[in-house]
Design an enzyme around this catalytic site. Sequence first.
Site, PDB file in Angstrom:
ATOM      1  CE  LYS A   5      -3.881   2.118   2.540  1.00  0.00           C
ATOM      2  NZ  LYS A   5      -4.769   2.004   3.708  1.00  0.00           N
ATOM      3  CB  SER A  45      -7.887   3.860   2.756  1.00  0.00           C
ATOM      4  OG  SER A  45      -7.132   3.213   3.774  1.00  0.00           O
ATOM      5  CB  SER A  89      -8.475   1.137   5.805  1.00  0.00           C
ATOM      6  OG  SER A  89      -9.160   2.363   5.689  1.00  0.00           O
TER       7      SER A  89
END
Lengths: 475, 99, 490
Positions: free
Chosen positions: C80, C155, C179
């Site tokens: 990420k 996210s 997330s």
Amino acid sequence: MSDYIASIGLEVHVQLKTRTKMFCACPAHEEGEPNTAVCPGCIGLPGALPVINREAIRKTVKVGLMIGSRISLYSTFDRKNYFYADMAKNYQITQNDFPLCIGGGVTIQVDGQPKTIRVHHIHQEEDVAKSTHLDNSTEVDFNRCSMPLMELVTEPDMANADEVMAFLTTLKQMLIYADISDCNLELGHMRCDVNSSVRPAGATKLGVKTELKNMNTFKGIQRALHYELQRQIEVLRGGGTIAQETRRWDDVAGVTLPMRTKESAPDYRYFPEADLPPIVLDEATIAAWRAELPEMPAARRARFVQEYGLPEYDAGVLTADKAIADYFEAAAKQAANPKAVSNWVMGELLRALGEQGQDITAAKITPAALVALIGLVEAKTINMPAAKEVFQILFENGGDPAAIVQAKGLAQVSDTGAIEGFAAQAIAANEKVAAEYRAGKEPALMFLVGQVMKLSRGKANPQLAAEALRRQLKG
Amino acid sequence: MNPAEKSDPVDVRYVAGLARLALTDAEAAAYQHDLAQMLAFAAQLRQVDVANVPPLQVLTEAQSAWREDVPAPGLSREAALQNAPLVRHGQFVAPKVVE
Amino acid sequence: MNTSLHELGLLATAAALAKKEVSAVELATALLDRAAQVEPKLNSLTWQERDVVLAAAREADTARAKGDTRPWLGVPLAVKDVLSVNGQPCTAGSKMLRNYVAPYDATVIARLRAAGCVFVARTNTDEFAMGGSTATSCFGPTRNPWSPARVPGGSSGGSAAAVAARLAPAALGTDTSGSIRQPAAFCGVTGFKPTYGRVSRQGCVANASSLDQIGPLARSVEDAAALYQAIAGVDPLDSTTSPRPVGGVLAAAQQARDLKGLKLGVPREYFIAELAPELAQLTRAAIDQCAALGAEIVEVSLPHVSASLPCYAVLGSAEASASLARYDGMRYGLRVDAPELMEMYDRTRAAGFGDEVKRRLLFGTLVLTSRYHADFYLRAQKVRTLIRQDFLQAFTACDALLGPVTLTPPPRLDAAPDSASARQWGDYCTAGVNLAGICALSVPCGFTADGLPAGLHVVGPAFQDELVLRIGAAYQHATDWHQRAPTGLE
């Protein structure tokens, strides 16, 4: 000023003497090229986390122990939020809710009487970077960023600039004693915010205070306070009111100037620093840290008077610097006459150190050598001028005083036969002076003693020389 | 939302000043509205009885996780400055500060 | 074999490399080719440099040829775009950090690098991990591999989409209020949010320090357990990590076959009117499956679930307002020049942050001001205590909790909930876990009539990470939802 009373409180920021920074393992030194002692943490890179330096905590707790604070068994860190060029994260990690040390006090001497300045608390925090303000820009070096600071906050217990000076001097001495900080003011190791207010004599409620920010010389604090207290008094005398505000000292103009008012004071939005767990101390750790504390200057001063029979003055001079006091004590313990040691330390040693601009650690003369030297003087093996010559050699090169006396042939001539001869020679060569003495001019004798010393190349025992001269001039 | 809050709207310019965000007038109006809405949403917490409930301030079970006072290598100056928008004399450069 | 190399999961990849059935370069090439095919449709990656990836893979092959037998040598991973990888960009999906290249490794990356991993791509994220759609990224929205008109969640939507679309065998994500788990559920992959303090956050772009946690997204619980075990454990650089040993989590997951002897609680507050009936049904079916595996199912209550989102809105925003203060145009990142310092800050931050980030920064700043602090910030901290107590209370009656991960299937991108309704409902089932600092897993548990994936939420007490993974592994042993792959992406 007598119709007004002042109340002054300090927030003293002290840079702690540690090897690494407060929240990262970067070396804690300010020398070197800009931005060479930095890491992701102290330049605030995304993702970097703080880690507490145990040594900084230990040092701050020791300060608390020295001044009689209550040490918090549980304390936490908070974020203080504001933006500035010298900030790596635009929040400072500090302690707001649960500081390390609470309460305590520092005793100062005011007109020979003790007065205790109460301390509200001491907390731990990190320093900001160093910014250099140029005409159109600011250059920022993060070497200093996140250096460990402790902030000591006093109650408004000081009544004038002299008491503030006494407080700062006493505090500085204690901090150096316990190896907490080098307290080098030029390097910004000690910086103060000064809160002051005045009120009419007789009034019990404190007046409205102003804060002088970021004062970093004792002289500046003294001058600024004189100005600021007078300014406040004049405002009140003129029927005005004091605005609660932050002011800064303009050292060149010699005035304090407003920076911001209470209404425009920043809202720092403190909240807990979740990146750091609480500091939990146990009594055993605190006891161990307490055991490391050296004797404080005031206690040592009193002990020197009692134990070594020194005058108060001597004890004060000797204990002003811990290293000097340590040196004195090492010598005095071996000496028959501690007062003689005190005289030598306060006289020759401090003079020589002052001339060389050195501290005691650089002196080559060991306490044992000093004691031996004093022994030679007291045994009349050497006279004082010779002793000073030997001292200088010991100070610069070290060595054994007796061996130096031997090698340089400095031993006193106490052989009365030889001295009688020198005396006769001196009188013969200076008939006019001898006549003056006989006519009752006593100081003339000193000249003749000097001549005997000269003839003996400094080695004659001056007392014996004077006796021989008196005898011969009488006869 | 209680009436007192309606008569005392959020000072979005003040908050934006603290957060250091420039806002156009249109943005200020929009965020003013959003902040009021968010406060109203958060005000649901007033329905929870928190009398005698301590605040949760420490989640971690770690305690006194400190390090010894031993230096460790950090970033080279080159690495420290590599992302900086403006560098001079090995230093980060900011516009001048107006007090 | 090359055509299907991208199908291999994490442990299968490691095994194939160890047995020299495939080289790291072949694997990397397959993944790069796969990305070239599907990325135009997905937009799940923010950075992938063919040359860099192949060079790293070649290095791994060379090391293996010289006798290096590290278990994960040459294993490709996606990361990420909020985790620092030395020498790679780390943008957090923000214009603010568009040009920032990290000069150091996050602890999790350092551990994986030491194990031999190759970091093949950086994955898209909501800006500064604030959002549930991966639509607030400055790189544009990521699409759901099962239905490109829909969001992948967020996210960590880029990580979830990339793992689902077979662009990497596994990925790292972060979870502040859901997330990892919500995008995992939306994309039909397995996502695990470890207990707070279990995985070092050093090197993770902070959103909210008391809530953030790094975790794995993978194609199975076993793969997730393997990745978790590789990154977990105390870190001297993150003082909030726990010194407790991590243990043999992977072995425990691999051995899990049933749920005998376990009491699993179903919090009634999760089954509210806003829960889509199809998801309620799929969750109930999954719970029945757990019962069939031997678990005793009990109903429990978490009375303050509905307070968890306002509580999160206050605390998360407040912490973020400080976390993101460092983005000021001075030391890295975007700078919009101005003649004066404060104006430079104001302009830089106005230009660098997107709308949702600004909204949260303003709100977080507001609730910390002296005027609102007690009534909002402090009150939320007290509510957080109650939320945590709810879980502690529930865990006196059961070993772990089961429920839905999301209230709805992934919404269409063009009909995604606005900021206000996302705040109100987006992380309804997940945010409490972060506020309480406990651990939770999302495992695929079926599909809606439209073919959209659903996730089963397994929530465990603090430091019972192994138990949660064991429950998920036993469930997956009996089901094959996690083995389904989206089609038609090429």
